[in-house]
Motif scaffolding. Structure first.
Motif, PDB file in Angstrom:
ATOM      1  N   ALA A  94       0.819  -1.212   0.000  1.00 54.20           N
ATOM      2  CA  ALA A  94       0.000   0.000   0.000  1.00 54.20           C
ATOM      3  C   ALA A  94       0.854   1.263   0.000  1.00 54.20           C
ATOM      4  O   ALA A  94       0.386   2.325  -0.403  1.00 54.20           O
ATOM      5  N   MET A  95       2.106   1.153   0.405  1.00 53.80           N
ATOM      6  CA  MET A  95       2.985   2.327   0.496  1.00 53.80           C
ATOM      7  C   MET A  95       3.895   2.477  -0.726  1.00 53.80           C
ATOM      8  O   MET A  95       4.787   3.314  -0.736  1.00 53.80           O
ATOM      9  N   ARG A  96       3.658   1.710  -1.778  1.00 55.17           N
ATOM     10  CA  ARG A  96       4.563   1.677  -2.929  1.00 55.17           C
ATOM     11  C   ARG A  96       4.649   3.001  -3.683  1.00 55.17           C
ATOM     12  O   ARG A  96       5.583   3.205  -4.458  1.00 55.17           O
ATOM     13  N   SER A  97       3.721   3.899  -3.464  1.00 57.67           N
ATOM     14  CA  SER A  97       3.765   5.176  -4.182  1.00 57.67           C
ATOM     15  C   SER A  97       4.607   6.228  -3.453  1.00 57.67           C
ATOM     16  O   SER A  97       4.797   7.328  -3.983  1.00 57.67           O
ATOM     17  N   LEU A  98       5.139   5.899  -2.288  1.00 65.12           N
ATOM     18  CA  LEU A  98       5.960   6.860  -1.549  1.00 65.12           C
ATOM     19  C   LEU A  98       7.251   7.141  -2.297  1.00 65.12           C
ATOM     20  O   LEU A  98       7.871   6.234  -2.846  1.00 65.12           O
ATOM     21  N   LYS A  99       7.656   8.367  -2.300  1.00 65.94           N
ATOM     22  CA  LYS A  99       8.869   8.788  -3.005  1.00 65.94           C
ATOM     23  C   LYS A  99       9.841   9.436  -2.031  1.00 65.94           C
ATOM     24  O   LYS A  99       9.471   9.828  -0.924  1.00 65.94           O
ATOM     25  N   GLY A 100      11.064   9.582  -2.472  1.00 66.77           N
ATOM     26  CA  GLY A 100      12.084  10.237  -1.653  1.00 66.77           C
ATOM     27  C   GLY A 100      12.341   9.459  -0.373  1.00 66.77           C
ATOM     28  O   GLY A 100      12.228   8.237  -0.327  1.00 66.77           O
ATOM     29  N   ASN A 101      12.663  10.183   0.681  1.00 64.56           N
ATOM     30  CA  ASN A 101      12.944   9.525   1.956  1.00 64.56           C
ATOM     31  C   ASN A 101      11.705   8.898   2.575  1.00 64.56           C
ATOM     32  O   ASN A 101      11.829   8.030   3.431  1.00 64.56           O
ATOM     33  N   LEU A 102      10.516   9.311   2.150  1.00 67.61           N
ATOM     34  CA  LEU A 102       9.292   8.706   2.680  1.00 67.61           C
ATOM     35  C   LEU A 102       9.173   7.226   2.319  1.00 67.61           C
ATOM     36  O   LEU A 102       8.489   6.474   3.003  1.00 67.61           O
ATOM     37  N   ARG A 103       9.857   6.794   1.254  1.00 66.80           N
ATOM     38  CA  ARG A 103       9.774   5.391   0.848  1.00 66.80           C
ATOM     39  C   ARG A 103      10.298   4.460   1.933  1.00 66.80           C
ATOM     40  O   ARG A 103       9.898   3.301   2.009  1.00 66.80           O
ATOM     41  N   PHE A 104      11.163   4.963   2.804  1.00 70.13           N
ATOM     42  CA  PHE A 104      11.690   4.135   3.889  1.00 70.13           C
ATOM     43  C   PHE A 104      10.617   3.779   4.919  1.00 70.13           C
ATOM     44  O   PHE A 104      10.806   2.863   5.710  1.00 70.13           O
ATOM     45  N   LEU A 105       9.511   4.486   4.888  1.00 71.64           N
ATOM     46  CA  LEU A 105       8.399   4.159   5.797  1.00 71.64           C
ATOM     47  C   LEU A 105       7.743   2.829   5.440  1.00 71.64           C
ATOM     48  O   LEU A 105       6.970   2.296   6.231  1.00 71.64           O
ATOM     49  N   CYS A 106       8.059   2.286   4.278  1.00 73.74           N
ATOM     50  CA  CYS A 106       7.460   1.012   3.865  1.00 73.74           C
ATOM     51  C   CYS A 106       7.858  -0.134   4.788  1.00 73.74           C
ATOM     52  O   CYS A 106       7.232  -1.193   4.756  1.00 73.74           O
ATOM     53  N   VAL A 107       8.855   0.063   5.620  1.00 81.86           N
ATOM     54  CA  VAL A 107       9.243  -0.994   6.566  1.00 81.86           C
ATOM     55  C   VAL A 107       8.353  -1.015   7.805  1.00 81.86           C
ATOM     56  O   VAL A 107       8.356  -1.993   8.549  1.00 81.86           O
ATOM     57  N   LEU A 108       7.579   0.032   8.017  1.00 77.76           N
ATOM     58  CA  LEU A 108       6.757   0.104   9.234  1.00 77.76           C
ATOM     59  C   LEU A 108       5.647  -0.945   9.313  1.00 77.76           C
ATOM     60  O   LEU A 108       5.444  -1.522  10.389  1.00 77.76           O
ATOM     61  N   PRO A 109       4.896  -1.220   8.236  1.00 77.10           N
ATOM     62  CA  PRO A 109       3.821  -2.221   8.387  1.00 77.10           C
ATOM     63  C   PRO A 109       4.289  -3.594   8.870  1.00 77.10           C
ATOM     64  O   PRO A 109       3.686  -4.140   9.805  1.00 77.10           O
ATOM     65  N   PRO A 110       5.370  -4.180   8.303  1.00 80.16           N
ATOM     66  CA  PRO A 110       5.784  -5.473   8.838  1.00 80.16           C
ATOM     67  C   PRO A 110       6.310  -5.386  10.272  1.00 80.16           C
ATOM     68  O   PRO A 110       6.074  -6.284  11.081  1.00 80.16           O
ATOM     69  N   ILE A 111       7.006  -4.303  10.585  1.00 75.44           N
ATOM     70  CA  ILE A 111       7.504  -4.139  11.954  1.00 75.44           C
ATOM     71  C   ILE A 111       6.329  -4.064  12.928  1.00 75.44           C
ATOM     72  O   ILE A 111       6.305  -4.762  13.948  1.00 75.44           O
ATOM     73  N   LEU A 112       5.341  -3.245  12.602  1.00 74.64           N
ATOM     74  CA  LEU A 112       4.195  -3.084  13.498  1.00 74.64           C
ATOM     75  C   LEU A 112       3.336  -4.341  13.588  1.00 74.64           C
ATOM     76  O   LEU A 112       2.929  -4.747  14.681  1.00 74.64           O
ATOM     77  N   ALA A 113       3.065  -4.974  12.456  1.00 74.18           N
ATOM     78  CA  ALA A 113       2.217  -6.176  12.465  1.00 74.18           C
ATOM     79  C   ALA A 113       2.844  -7.274  13.316  1.00 74.18           C
ATOM     80  O   ALA A 113       2.161  -7.898  14.138  1.00 74.18           O
ATOM     81  N   ASN A 114       4.122  -7.499  13.144  1.00 77.20           N
ATOM     82  CA  ASN A 114       4.788  -8.545  13.919  1.00 77.20           C
ATOM     83  C   ASN A 114       4.948  -8.163  15.385  1.00 77.20           C
ATOM     84  O   ASN A 114       4.812  -9.011  16.263  1.00 77.20           O
TER      85      ASN A 114
END
Length: 167
Positions: A94-114
């Motif tokens: 769902a976060m695949r459209s993030l650009k620039g440094n915001l793309r690093f936020l894509c690691v948050l969903p797996p971290i939070l879910a687990n």
């Protein structure tokens, strides 16, 4: 999607599942895969949905196989551990459209879910007597290392290569 593309996507998903299972087995051999502080190297692959939608299936199947074969097949781990990976992968996608440094936020969903789900599995399926918060801190630390550090390194490496863009 053409049939050739469907076959390619299915093959990618299968390779990701196999790689996830192999990396989890490697972590298990080092005693890192099934403790309150888990460092599953395979969790770095949770950044793949940022690039490849079929990796959602691959990660889910890989986690399912890992929980069946490596973790001993405890039903709660098979169901809820796999669910945590699926939710994390969907969040990353769902976060695949993030650009620039915001793309690093894509690691948050797996971290939070687990971090939210796995402590319940550890407590109730495996009988770790620690409180949920302590278990969550341990799982969260492992997820930050495996997804947050290794996953971001993988993300950066994949961005420099175009092999994942095969059509």
């Amino acid at each position: 999607m053409k049939s050739k593309q469907k076959v390619l996507a299915l093959c990618r998903a299968a390779m990701i599942a196999a790689l996830y299972t192999a990396l989890t087995w490697l972590a298990f051999l080092f005693g890192l895969a099934n403790l309150p502080v888990q460092l599953r190297f395979a969790e770095a692959l949770c950044v793949l949905p940022f690039f490849l939608p079929e990796s959602i299936l691959g990660l889910t199947v890989g986690c399912l196989l890992s929980n069946l074969l490596v973790s001993g097949g405890v039903w709660a781990d098979v169901i809820f551990g796999t669910l945590a990976t699926l939710l994390g992968a969907l969040g990353t996608y769902a976060m695949r459209s993030l650009k620039g440094n915001l793309r690093f936020l894509c690691v948050l969903p797996p971290i939070l879910a687990n971090t939210v789900i796995v402590p319940f599995v550890l407590k109730y399926a495996y009988g770790f007597g620690d409180g949920w918060w302590l278990l969550a801190a341990g799982v969260g630390a492992g997820e930050i290392l495996s997804v947050g550090v290794l996953g971001i390194l993988l993300l950066l490496a994949l961005e420099k290569r175009s092999f994942w863009k095969i059509k």
